[in-house]
Design a protein around this motif. Structure first.
Motif, PDB file in Angstrom:
ATOM      1  N   ALA A  80      25.244  -7.198  16.070  1.00  0.00           N
ATOM      2  CA  ALA A  80      25.375  -8.266  16.513  1.00  0.00           C
ATOM      3  C   ALA A  80      25.071  -9.487  15.661  1.00  0.00           C
ATOM      4  O   ALA A  80      25.829 -10.464  15.221  1.00  0.00           O
ATOM      5  CB  ALA A  80      24.684  -8.435  17.962  1.00  0.00           C
ATOM      6  N   ILE A  81      23.944  -9.150  14.883  1.00  0.00           N
ATOM      7  CA  ILE A  81      23.345 -10.149  14.156  1.00  0.00           C
ATOM      8  C   ILE A  81      24.116 -10.533  12.652  1.00  0.00           C
ATOM      9  O   ILE A  81      24.603 -11.543  12.628  1.00  0.00           O
ATOM     10  CB  ILE A  81      21.899 -10.079  13.674  1.00  0.00           C
ATOM     11  N   LYS A  82      24.443  -9.201  11.961  1.00  0.00           N
ATOM     12  CA  LYS A  82      25.274  -9.703  10.841  1.00  0.00           C
ATOM     13  C   LYS A  82      26.530 -10.031  11.139  1.00  0.00           C
ATOM     14  O   LYS A  82      27.225 -10.936  10.297  1.00  0.00           O
ATOM     15  CB  LYS A  82      25.209  -8.379  10.114  1.00  0.00           C
ATOM     16  N   GLY A  83      27.113  -9.251  12.087  1.00  0.00           N
ATOM     17  CA  GLY A  83      28.480  -9.721  12.960  1.00  0.00           C
ATOM     18  C   GLY A  83      28.654 -11.284  13.171  1.00  0.00           C
ATOM     19  O   GLY A  83      29.749 -11.761  12.748  1.00  0.00           O
ATOM     20  N   LEU A  84      27.952 -11.625  13.895  1.00  0.00           N
ATOM     21  CA  LEU A  84      27.794 -13.040  14.063  1.00  0.00           C
ATOM     22  C   LEU A  84      27.529 -13.991  12.848  1.00  0.00           C
ATOM     23  O   LEU A  84      28.292 -15.083  12.665  1.00  0.00           O
ATOM     24  CB  LEU A  84      26.661 -13.711  15.254  1.00  0.00           C
ATOM     25  N   ALA A  85      26.480 -13.619  12.044  1.00  0.00           N
ATOM     26  CA  ALA A  85      26.372 -14.481  10.924  1.00  0.00           C
ATOM     27  C   ALA A  85      27.460 -14.364   9.928  1.00  0.00           C
ATOM     28  O   ALA A  85      28.067 -15.651   9.530  1.00  0.00           O
ATOM     29  CB  ALA A  85      25.190 -14.019  10.034  1.00  0.00           C
ATOM     30  N   ASN A  86      28.226 -13.475   9.723  1.00  0.00           N
ATOM     31  CA  ASN A  86      29.357 -13.398   8.918  1.00  0.00           C
ATOM     32  C   ASN A  86      30.547 -13.908   9.437  1.00  0.00           C
ATOM     33  O   ASN A  86      31.725 -14.399   8.654  1.00  0.00           O
ATOM     34  CB  ASN A  86      29.641 -11.767   8.408  1.00  0.00           C
ATOM     35  N   ALA A  87      30.754 -14.180  10.868  1.00  0.00           N
ATOM     36  CA  ALA A  87      31.717 -14.287  11.374  1.00  0.00           C
ATOM     37  C   ALA A  87      32.071 -15.738  11.403  1.00  0.00           C
ATOM     38  O   ALA A  87      33.291 -16.506  11.390  1.00  0.00           O
ATOM     39  CB  ALA A  87      31.957 -13.718  12.853  1.00  0.00           C
ATOM     40  N   TYR A  88      30.917 -16.427  11.462  1.00  0.00           N
ATOM     41  CA  TYR A  88      30.912 -18.019  11.507  1.00  0.00           C
ATOM     42  C   TYR A  88      30.293 -18.564  10.434  1.00  0.00           C
ATOM     43  O   TYR A  88      29.867 -19.562  10.404  1.00  0.00           O
ATOM     44  CB  TYR A  88      30.127 -18.378  13.003  1.00  0.00           C
ATOM     45  N   LYS A  89      30.282 -17.879   9.172  1.00  0.00           N
ATOM     46  CA  LYS A  89      29.188 -18.630   8.146  1.00  0.00           C
ATOM     47  C   LYS A  89      30.192 -19.831   7.621  1.00  0.00           C
ATOM     48  O   LYS A  89      29.575 -20.651   6.875  1.00  0.00           O
ATOM     49  CB  LYS A  89      29.108 -17.582   7.187  1.00  0.00           C
ATOM     50  N   GLN A  90      31.375 -19.970   7.882  1.00  0.00           N
ATOM     51  CA  GLN A  90      32.337 -21.122   7.187  1.00  0.00           C
ATOM     52  C   GLN A  90      31.951 -22.281   8.224  1.00  0.00           C
ATOM     53  O   GLN A  90      32.069 -23.397   7.608  1.00  0.00           O
ATOM     54  CB  GLN A  90      33.808 -20.865   7.600  1.00  0.00           C
ATOM     55  N   GLN A  91      31.224 -22.250   9.395  1.00  0.00           N
ATOM     56  CA  GLN A  91      30.830 -23.286  10.259  1.00  0.00           C
ATOM     57  C   GLN A  91      29.461 -23.761   9.672  1.00  0.00           C
ATOM     58  O   GLN A  91      28.730 -24.673  10.374  1.00  0.00           O
ATOM     59  CB  GLN A  91      30.992 -22.980  11.753  1.00  0.00           C
ATOM     60  N   GLY A  92      28.730 -22.714   9.009  1.00  0.00           N
ATOM     61  CA  GLY A  92      27.405 -23.024   8.851  1.00  0.00           C
ATOM     62  C   GLY A  92      26.445 -21.784   8.393  1.00  0.00           C
ATOM     63  O   GLY A  92      27.043 -20.570   8.619  1.00  0.00           O
ATOM     64  N   LYS A  93      25.362 -21.803   7.939  1.00  0.00           N
ATOM     65  CA  LYS A  93      24.406 -20.732   7.244  1.00  0.00           C
ATOM     66  C   LYS A  93      23.105 -20.859   7.669  1.00  0.00           C
ATOM     67  O   LYS A  93      22.127 -20.611   6.986  1.00  0.00           O
ATOM     68  CB  LYS A  93      24.713 -20.665   5.817  1.00  0.00           C
ATOM     69  N   HIS A  94      22.871 -21.526   8.687  1.00  0.00           N
ATOM     70  CA  HIS A  94      21.478 -21.898   9.203  1.00  0.00           C
ATOM     71  C   HIS A  94      21.163 -21.243  10.609  1.00  0.00           C
ATOM     72  O   HIS A  94      22.118 -21.099  11.700  1.00  0.00           O
ATOM     73  CB  HIS A  94      21.079 -23.321   9.459  1.00  0.00           C
ATOM     74  N   ILE A  95      20.230 -20.424  10.691  1.00  0.00           N
ATOM     75  CA  ILE A  95      19.781 -19.271  11.621  1.00  0.00           C
ATOM     76  C   ILE A  95      18.420 -19.707  12.091  1.00  0.00           C
ATOM     77  O   ILE A  95      17.668 -19.963  11.423  1.00  0.00           O
ATOM     78  CB  ILE A  95      19.869 -17.927  11.325  1.00  0.00           C
ATOM     79  N   ILE A  96      18.229 -19.620  13.280  1.00  0.00           N
ATOM     80  CA  ILE A  96      16.677 -19.865  14.093  1.00  0.00           C
ATOM     81  C   ILE A  96      16.294 -18.516  14.550  1.00  0.00           C
ATOM     82  O   ILE A  96      16.946 -17.786  15.567  1.00  0.00           O
ATOM     83  CB  ILE A  96      16.997 -20.913  15.141  1.00  0.00           C
ATOM     84  N   VAL A  97      15.029 -18.050  14.485  1.00  0.00           N
ATOM     85  CA  VAL A  97      14.393 -16.920  14.912  1.00  0.00           C
ATOM     86  C   VAL A  97      12.871 -17.235  15.212  1.00  0.00           C
ATOM     87  O   VAL A  97      12.446 -18.438  14.694  1.00  0.00           O
ATOM     88  CB  VAL A  97      14.470 -15.761  13.930  1.00  0.00           C
ATOM     89  N   SER A  98      12.054 -16.724  15.714  1.00  0.00           N
ATOM     90  CA  SER A  98      10.705 -16.727  15.957  1.00  0.00           C
ATOM     91  C   SER A  98       9.681 -15.750  15.032  1.00  0.00           C
ATOM     92  O   SER A  98      10.065 -14.703  15.028  1.00  0.00           O
ATOM     93  CB  SER A  98      10.273 -16.838  17.363  1.00  0.00           C
ATOM     94  N   VAL A  99       8.436 -16.171  14.689  1.00  0.00           N
ATOM     95  CA  VAL A  99       7.533 -15.257  14.112  1.00  0.00           C
ATOM     96  C   VAL A  99       7.130 -14.073  14.980  1.00  0.00           C
ATOM     97  O   VAL A  99       6.360 -13.334  14.426  1.00  0.00           O
ATOM     98  CB  VAL A  99       6.465 -15.956  13.756  1.00  0.00           C
ATOM     99  N   VAL A 100       7.227 -14.254  16.269  1.00  0.00           N
ATOM    100  CA  VAL A 100       6.819 -13.082  17.053  1.00  0.00           C
ATOM    101  C   VAL A 100       7.965 -12.314  17.748  1.00  0.00           C
ATOM    102  O   VAL A 100       7.725 -11.298  18.435  1.00  0.00           O
ATOM    103  CB  VAL A 100       5.976 -13.651  18.341  1.00  0.00           C
ATOM    104  N   ASP A 101       9.162 -12.449  16.844  1.00  0.00           N
ATOM    105  CA  ASP A 101      10.473 -11.545  17.534  1.00  0.00           C
ATOM    106  C   ASP A 101      10.218 -10.130  17.151  1.00  0.00           C
ATOM    107  O   ASP A 101       9.321  -9.815  16.304  1.00  0.00           O
ATOM    108  CB  ASP A 101      11.521 -12.384  17.057  1.00  0.00           C
ATOM    109  N   TYR A 102      11.077  -9.340  17.543  1.00  0.00           N
ATOM    110  CA  TYR A 102      10.936  -7.832  17.389  1.00  0.00           C
ATOM    111  C   TYR A 102      11.271  -7.767  15.987  1.00  0.00           C
ATOM    112  O   TYR A 102      12.353  -8.228  15.180  1.00  0.00           O
ATOM    113  CB  TYR A 102      11.891  -7.108  18.034  1.00  0.00           C
ATOM    114  N   PRO A 103      10.905  -6.577  15.129  1.00  0.00           N
ATOM    115  CA  PRO A 103      11.347  -6.207  13.493  1.00  0.00           C
ATOM    116  C   PRO A 103      12.725  -6.305  13.445  1.00  0.00           C
ATOM    117  O   PRO A 103      13.194  -6.638  12.325  1.00  0.00           O
ATOM    118  CB  PRO A 103      10.478  -4.895  13.474  1.00  0.00           C
ATOM    119  N   ASP A 104      13.626  -5.615  14.358  1.00  0.00           N
ATOM    120  CA  ASP A 104      14.815  -5.847  14.290  1.00  0.00           C
ATOM    121  C   ASP A 104      15.645  -6.954  13.844  1.00  0.00           C
ATOM    122  O   ASP A 104      16.342  -7.347  12.967  1.00  0.00           O
ATOM    123  CB  ASP A 104      15.874  -5.432  15.250  1.00  0.00           C
ATOM    124  N   LEU A 105      15.002  -8.141  14.650  1.00  0.00           N
ATOM    125  CA  LEU A 105      15.247  -9.408  14.352  1.00  0.00           C
ATOM    126  C   LEU A 105      14.888 -10.096  13.140  1.00  0.00           C
ATOM    127  O   LEU A 105      15.623 -10.683  12.254  1.00  0.00           O
ATOM    128  CB  LEU A 105      15.228 -10.334  15.327  1.00  0.00           C
TER     129      LEU A 105
END
Length: 396
Positions: A80-105
């Motif tokens: 999901a994460i790599k798939g979304l990032a690479n599918a929509y990178k032409q629209q932007g390359k900024h991602i938001i996550v938090s410091v308490v998220d699971y290691p996968d993220l």
């Protein structure tokens, strides 16, 4: 000693339900076929997979074609994460996550940072809730992805889904939303349309299903760049073979979990409340980590026990056949301070003294009583060796 005689580490994995084991057995022995068309063996497997997709989809108020099977929650997150990032990178390359998220993220975020993306890391408050004000401020014209963990894997905090959805939808462009629901699925209601998410990962072995199988929800119309390439056997996102027996077991686990969802979760809440009450009454100098009540997942209790190390308690309980965790099972190796607790403002001492107890529908109050008794005895024994504790008691 009987290892795992009392098992209270159900956030890591759960014991497979007897019904799940029985459901899988025919697919190990006789019905091992991959899906196919025009022949009875392949069509039989097609039918099983379709039924399993429907079973999971109904619990999420999704459609069956939006459910993809994977070999686990971690791979679902990666797809999901790599798939979304690479599918929509032409629209932007900024991602938001938090410091308490699971290691996968967080590890995916670090990977994407190394590959040309920019990541904003949100802080969290003292109970593990991500900062909504920071989320609002972090959104930019080139923000394409927000991802978070439904239920915090360390302290059980349930993130504020409605507020998150409102913030993301208030942006003047589409921001894709991925949710890691490994700790939340089967514990809290997760309706994909209410949440407004685009992708979500779940795992069978967190709900008394088999290890080695998970699923990814992908909203219709949401694109994912291909991560794994090869021949399609079961699914177009994770190509190659997947265990048909594990899929059958996954579906049975879902069926059992959601047969009486409210009663199941109410029992988990009753157990965790009972455990916390007993700990706080029997052991002094204990602090709950994370929120109380309905804002935390029903199966999770995390406490810091002052003056002693959680690793020592864990090992001594293990010698009595009682399995628990100290801090996060994904971050405690090497005796490092737990990153979630540190981000919540806890000290190194509080982090090292943290204990996590996660119950399941097979846990009994008698097991919890035995655990608390053993915990109280071990705590006192270790505190009697602690210079900090002895100094504090002398001052009083």
């Amino acid at each position: 000693m009987q290892a795992g005689r009392i098992y209270l580490d159900n956030c890591v994995t759960t014991c497979p339900a007897p019904e799940v084991l029985a459901e899988m057995q025919p697919y190990w022995e006789k019905k091992f076929w991959f899906p196919g068309t025009f022949i009875s063996t392949g069509e039989s497997t097609n039918s099983l997979i379709n039924k399993a997709q429907n079973t999971i989809a109904e619990t999420l108020e999704a459609s069956a074609q939006e459910i993809h099977f994977t070999s686990g929650g971690t791979l679902a997150n990666n797809i999901a994460i790599k798939g979304l990032a690479n599918a929509y990178k032409q629209q932007g390359k900024h991602i938001i996550v938090s410091v308490v998220d699971y290691p996968d993220l967080l590890t995916n975020a670090a990977y994407l940072e190394k590959n040309g993306f920019e990541v904003t890391y949100l802080s969290a408050d003292s109970e593990g809730f991500i900062s909504l004000e920071e989320l609002k401020s972090a959104i930019r014209k080139d923000t394409i992805l927000f991802m978070t963990t439904a239920v915090n894997h360390t302290v059980g905090t349930i993130q504020p889904f409605a507020e998150i959805k409102a913030i993301l939808e208030s942006a003047d462009h589409k921001i894709y939303y991925h949710l890691d629901a490994g700790q939340g699925y089967g514990k809290i209601p997760l309706k994909v349309n209410e949440l407004g998410i685009d992708t979500m990962s779940i795992s069978a072995h967190k709900i008394h299903g088999p290890q080695g199988i998970g699923a990814l929800y992908q909203r219709t119309g949401t694109k994912l760049a291909q991560l794994i390439h090869g021949v399609k056997r079961v699914d177009n996102l994770q190509t190659g073979g997947l265990s048909i027996a594990l899929i059958a077991g996954f579906a049975k686990a879902v069926e059992l979990t959601f047969r009486d969802f409210q009663a199941n979760t109410a029992y988990l809440r009753e157990l965790s409340n009972y455990l916390l009450d007993r700990i706080e009454k029997e052991i002094p100098y204990v602090e709950l980590n994370g929120p109380r009540g309905e804002k935390r997942a029903p199966h999770n209790i995390n406490v810091s026990i002052d003056f002693i190390e959680g690793e020592a308690i864990t090992m001594m309980l293990d010698q009595k056949g009682i399995t628990v965790a100290t801090g996060s099972a994904c971050a405690s190796e090497g005796l490092k301070a737990n990153y979630v607790l540190m981000a919540m403002g806890k000290t190194h001492i509080q982090s090292h003294g943290s204990m996590k107890f996660t119950v399941s529908r097979y846990t009994t109050k008698a097991e919890l009583d035995e655990t608390v008794q053993a915990l109280a005895e071990i705590t006192q024994e270790l505190r009697n060796r602690s210079p900090l504790y002895l100094a504090m008691t002398k001052e009083k």
